[in-house]
Design a protein around this motif. Structure first.
Motif, PDB file in Angstrom:
ATOM      1  N   VAL A  83      -4.624  27.481  -8.093  1.00 36.01           N
ATOM      2  CA  VAL A  83      -5.447  26.604  -7.257  1.00 36.01           C
ATOM      3  C   VAL A  83      -5.095  25.135  -7.507  1.00 36.01           C
ATOM      4  O   VAL A  83      -4.974  24.342  -6.561  1.00 36.01           O
ATOM      5  N   ILE A  84      -4.897  24.768  -8.764  1.00 34.07           N
ATOM      6  CA  ILE A  84      -4.529  23.386  -9.081  1.00 34.07           C
ATOM      7  C   ILE A  84      -3.158  23.045  -8.509  1.00 34.07           C
ATOM      8  O   ILE A  84      -2.938  21.947  -7.975  1.00 34.07           O
ATOM      9  N   THR A  85      -2.214  23.990  -8.596  1.00 34.61           N
ATOM     10  CA  THR A  85      -0.887  23.770  -8.023  1.00 34.61           C
ATOM     11  C   THR A  85      -0.967  23.591  -6.512  1.00 34.61           C
ATOM     12  O   THR A  85      -0.310  22.703  -5.944  1.00 34.61           O
ATOM     13  N   ALA A  86      -1.766  24.420  -5.861  1.00 37.33           N
ATOM     14  CA  ALA A  86      -1.942  24.282  -4.414  1.00 37.33           C
ATOM     15  C   ALA A  86      -2.557  22.932  -4.061  1.00 37.33           C
ATOM     16  O   ALA A  86      -2.176  22.311  -3.058  1.00 37.33           O
ATOM     17  N   ALA A  87      -3.488  22.453  -4.890  1.00 32.97           N
ATOM     18  CA  ALA A  87      -4.085  21.136  -4.657  1.00 32.97           C
ATOM     19  C   ALA A  87      -3.033  20.030  -4.756  1.00 32.97           C
ATOM     20  O   ALA A  87      -3.004  19.100  -3.939  1.00 32.97           O
ATOM     21  N   TYR A  88      -2.155  20.141  -5.743  1.00 34.55           N
ATOM     22  CA  TYR A  88      -1.055  19.184  -5.873  1.00 34.55           C
ATOM     23  C   TYR A  88      -0.208  19.150  -4.600  1.00 34.55           C
ATOM     24  O   TYR A  88       0.133  18.072  -4.076  1.00 34.55           O
ATOM     25  N   ILE A  89       0.172  20.322  -4.125  1.00 37.99           N
ATOM     26  CA  ILE A  89       1.054  20.408  -2.959  1.00 37.99           C
ATOM     27  C   ILE A  89       0.378  19.828  -1.721  1.00 37.99           C
ATOM     28  O   ILE A  89       0.993  19.069  -0.950  1.00 37.99           O
ATOM     29  N   VAL A  90      -0.884  20.167  -1.513  1.00 34.61           N
ATOM     30  CA  VAL A  90      -1.607  19.666  -0.342  1.00 34.61           C
ATOM     31  C   VAL A  90      -1.766  18.148  -0.404  1.00 34.61           C
ATOM     32  O   VAL A  90      -1.578  17.446   0.602  1.00 34.61           O
ATOM     33  N   ILE A  91      -2.074  17.620  -1.587  1.00 37.08           N
ATOM     34  CA  ILE A  91      -2.232  16.164  -1.732  1.00 37.08           C
ATOM     35  C   ILE A  91      -0.924  15.446  -1.444  1.00 37.08           C
ATOM     36  O   ILE A  91      -0.894  14.415  -0.757  1.00 37.08           O
ATOM     37  N   ASN A  92       0.199  15.969  -1.946  1.00 35.96           N
ATOM     38  CA  ASN A  92       1.498  15.348  -1.675  1.00 35.96           C
ATOM     39  C   ASN A  92       1.838  15.387  -0.194  1.00 35.96           C
ATOM     40  O   ASN A  92       2.403  14.435   0.360  1.00 35.96           O
ATOM     41  N   LEU A  93       1.492  16.485   0.476  1.00 36.77           N
ATOM     42  CA  LEU A  93       1.736  16.579   1.916  1.00 36.77           C
ATOM     43  C   LEU A  93       0.911  15.547   2.675  1.00 36.77           C
ATOM     44  O   LEU A  93       1.412  14.872   3.589  1.00 36.77           O
ATOM     45  N   LEU A  94      -0.355  15.395   2.305  1.00 36.33           N
ATOM     46  CA  LEU A  94      -1.213  14.412   2.967  1.00 36.33           C
ATOM     47  C   LEU A  94      -0.717  12.985   2.724  1.00 36.33           C
ATOM     48  O   LEU A  94      -0.781  12.137   3.624  1.00 36.33           O
ATOM     49  N   VAL A  95      -0.210  12.724   1.525  1.00 35.17           N
ATOM     50  CA  VAL A  95       0.315  11.391   1.224  1.00 35.17           C
ATOM     51  C   VAL A  95       1.535  11.087   2.086  1.00 35.17           C
ATOM     52  O   VAL A  95       1.679   9.980   2.630  1.00 35.17           O
ATOM     53  N   ASP A  96       2.428  12.053   2.261  1.00 33.56           N
ATOM     54  CA  ASP A  96       3.611  11.840   3.098  1.00 33.56           C
ATOM     55  C   ASP A  96       3.221  11.534   4.539  1.00 33.56           C
ATOM     56  O   ASP A  96       3.827  10.682   5.196  1.00 33.56           O
ATOM     57  N   VAL A  97       2.226  12.252   5.045  1.00 35.22           N
ATOM     58  CA  VAL A  97       1.787  12.013   6.417  1.00 35.22           C
ATOM     59  C   VAL A  97       1.077  10.659   6.530  1.00 35.22           C
ATOM     60  O   VAL A  97       1.192   9.960   7.544  1.00 35.22           O
ATOM     61  N   LEU A 109       0.797  -1.223   0.000  1.00 32.30           N
ATOM     62  CA  LEU A 109       0.000   0.000   0.000  1.00 32.30           C
ATOM     63  C   LEU A 109       0.829   1.273   0.000  1.00 32.30           C
ATOM     64  O   LEU A 109       0.332   2.329  -0.374  1.00 32.30           O
ATOM     65  N   ILE A 110       2.097   1.199   0.434  1.00 35.94           N
ATOM     66  CA  ILE A 110       2.934   2.402   0.420  1.00 35.94           C
ATOM     67  C   ILE A 110       3.111   2.894  -1.010  1.00 35.94           C
ATOM     68  O   ILE A 110       2.918   4.073  -1.330  1.00 35.94           O
ATOM     69  N   VAL A 111       3.484   1.978  -1.898  1.00 35.73           N
ATOM     70  CA  VAL A 111       3.676   2.355  -3.300  1.00 35.73           C
ATOM     71  C   VAL A 111       2.356   2.785  -3.926  1.00 35.73           C
ATOM     72  O   VAL A 111       2.289   3.783  -4.652  1.00 35.73           O
ATOM     73  N   VAL A 112       1.293   2.052  -3.637  1.00 35.37           N
ATOM     74  CA  VAL A 112      -0.011   2.375  -4.211  1.00 35.37           C
ATOM     75  C   VAL A 112      -0.492   3.738  -3.718  1.00 35.37           C
ATOM     76  O   VAL A 112      -1.055   4.527  -4.485  1.00 35.37           O
ATOM     77  N   THR A 113      -0.267   4.048  -2.440  1.00 40.44           N
ATOM     78  CA  THR A 113      -0.679   5.342  -1.901  1.00 40.44           C
ATOM     79  C   THR A 113       0.046   6.481  -2.596  1.00 40.44           C
ATOM     80  O   THR A 113      -0.545   7.524  -2.912  1.00 40.44           O
ATOM     81  N   THR A 114       1.337   6.296  -2.846  1.00 40.88           N
ATOM     82  CA  THR A 114       2.098   7.323  -3.563  1.00 40.88           C
ATOM     83  C   THR A 114       1.523   7.560  -4.948  1.00 40.88           C
ATOM     84  O   THR A 114       1.320   8.699  -5.373  1.00 40.88           O
ATOM     85  N   VAL A 115       1.248   6.485  -5.658  1.00 34.92           N
ATOM     86  CA  VAL A 115       0.714   6.594  -7.013  1.00 34.92           C
ATOM     87  C   VAL A 115      -0.663   7.251  -6.993  1.00 34.92           C
ATOM     88  O   VAL A 115      -0.955   8.144  -7.795  1.00 34.92           O
ATOM     89  N   VAL A 116      -1.513   6.834  -6.060  1.00 36.16           N
ATOM     90  CA  VAL A 116      -2.869   7.384  -5.987  1.00 36.16           C
ATOM     91  C   VAL A 116      -2.829   8.874  -5.675  1.00 36.16           C
ATOM     92  O   VAL A 116      -3.583   9.673  -6.260  1.00 36.16           O
ATOM     93  N   GLY A 117      -1.953   9.290  -4.760  1.00 35.04           N
ATOM     94  CA  GLY A 117      -1.843  10.701  -4.435  1.00 35.04           C
ATOM     95  C   GLY A 117      -1.431  11.540  -5.633  1.00 35.04           C
ATOM     96  O   GLY A 117      -2.025  12.594  -5.908  1.00 35.04           O
ATOM     97  N   LEU A 118      -0.423  11.074  -6.352  1.00 38.16           N
ATOM     98  CA  LEU A 118       0.026  11.806  -7.538  1.00 38.16           C
ATOM     99  C   LEU A 118      -1.032  11.768  -8.639  1.00 38.16           C
ATOM    100  O   LEU A 118      -1.241  12.760  -9.348  1.00 38.16           O
TER     101      LEU A 118
END
Length: 318
Positions: A288-302, A236-245
């Motif tokens: 707004v889309i760029t901010a969404a990218y950044i927030v999603i990547n932050l949530l995935v890391d956490v 799930l670690i790899v899958v979570t990374t892919v899903v977030g991106l």
């Protein structure tokens, strides 16, 4: 955990600042003059100068950028040069449509992709793996716009299974809203399902060949428990990374799908702003889309630490 979050937050803030600079400069590098679009082809120099002064285009670029950032921090993104409507109001009306489409498409992509990945990993060298790999290859090779047109022609027009276009708000009729979004969500999620499927298969093959899985099998643990408790869970670690991106990519990449199915989302708003050289709308949407990218990547890391407690976000080894 606190130090890690602080570190990631200032990295995200720096990324957002750099992205805002790229967005600001890139939008103004587009050919065309928004003042000319507002004043009309027959507008004289006085009218053009008045429009430029009204939009602040007569000021130096650094001054325009600082004003843009200051307004953005207060939630003021300006008004559309084409309609005069506040940009925040336009984004607020279209962003929920794109988010609904992206989330629905990602649910389809995750369910189909993980199912195909599990089958391909468990039945390696047999027909389920060949079928899953053939699906992923075809999904990645077929252009989205062509697949969408075929779906409209055959599934919507000829068979009548789905509506060819249109949108219904879930606040008005939830079931009808899901029905109208199903076909575009399927088309948008196909390519992303192929990516999820390949990553799931690869990570599950590694997990199923690990020593702890062989030990579990030697102790007599059932096949289903081995596959889902040890194989899939540790993948799930790899899958979570892919899903977030992929989720961030879905929000940004829904332009073509929304255009094909006539959905009033951010994609349509973006294309309209490009065609009319609507600077405030275009730079606000991209930001707004760029901010969404950044927030999603932050949530995935956490989320990594929730999925796998062995990961220490503090940076110290366990």
């Amino acid at each position: 955990m606190g130090r890690y979050l602080f570190h990631r937050l200032w990295q995200s803030a720096l990324t957002l600042v750099l992205a805002s600079i790229v967005v600001f400069v890139g939008v103004r590098a587009l050919p065309g003059d928004p003042a000319l679009a507002m004043a009309g082809e027959e507008g004289d120099e006085a009218a053009l100068a008045a429009v430029r002064a009204q939009l602040g285009l007569d000021q130096p670029l650094p001054v325009q950028y600082l004003k843009f950032v200051g307004n953005a921090l207060t939630g003021e993104l300006g008004r559309s040069t084409r309609t005069g409507i506040p940009v925040t109001q336009m984004i607020g009306a279209t962003l929920p449509v794109t988010v609904q489409l992206a989330v629905y498409a990602m649910i389809i992509a995750v369910l189909a992709g993980m199912a195909g990945g599990v089958l391909a990993a468990v039945y390696r060298g047999r027909w389920p793996e060949w079928l899953a790999n053939g699906f992923s290859l075809a999904a990645l090779s077929v252009p989205t716009f062509w697949l969408g047109i075929l779906a409209i022609v055959y599934l919507a027009v000829q068979l009548g299974w789905f509506p060819a276009s249109g949108y219904v708000s879930p606040l008005r009729d939830p079931l009808r809203a899901v029905y109208y979004l199903t076909l575009p969500a399927m088309i948008l999620g196909v390519a992303h399902a192929a990516v999820v499927q390949r990553q799931t298969r690869s990570s599950m093959v590694d997990a199923l060949n690990a020593d702890y899985v062989r030990t579990a099998r030697a102790k007599g643990l059932g096949r289903a428990a081995v596959v889902f408790r040890y194989g899939l869970r540790n993948s799930l670690i790899v899958v979570t990374t892919v899903v977030g991106l992929q989720l961030g990519g879905l929000i940004a990449g829904a332009v073509v799908t929304e255009r094909i199915f006539a959905l009033p989302g951010v994609g349509k708003l973006t294309l309209d702003s490009v065609f009319t050289r609507d600077y405030p709308v275009l730079q606000a949407v991209v930001l707004v889309i760029t901010a969404a990218y950044i927030v999603i990547n932050l949530l995935v890391d956490v989320l990594y630490t929730v999925i796998d407690p062995r990961i220490r976000v503090s940076g110290r080894s366990t």
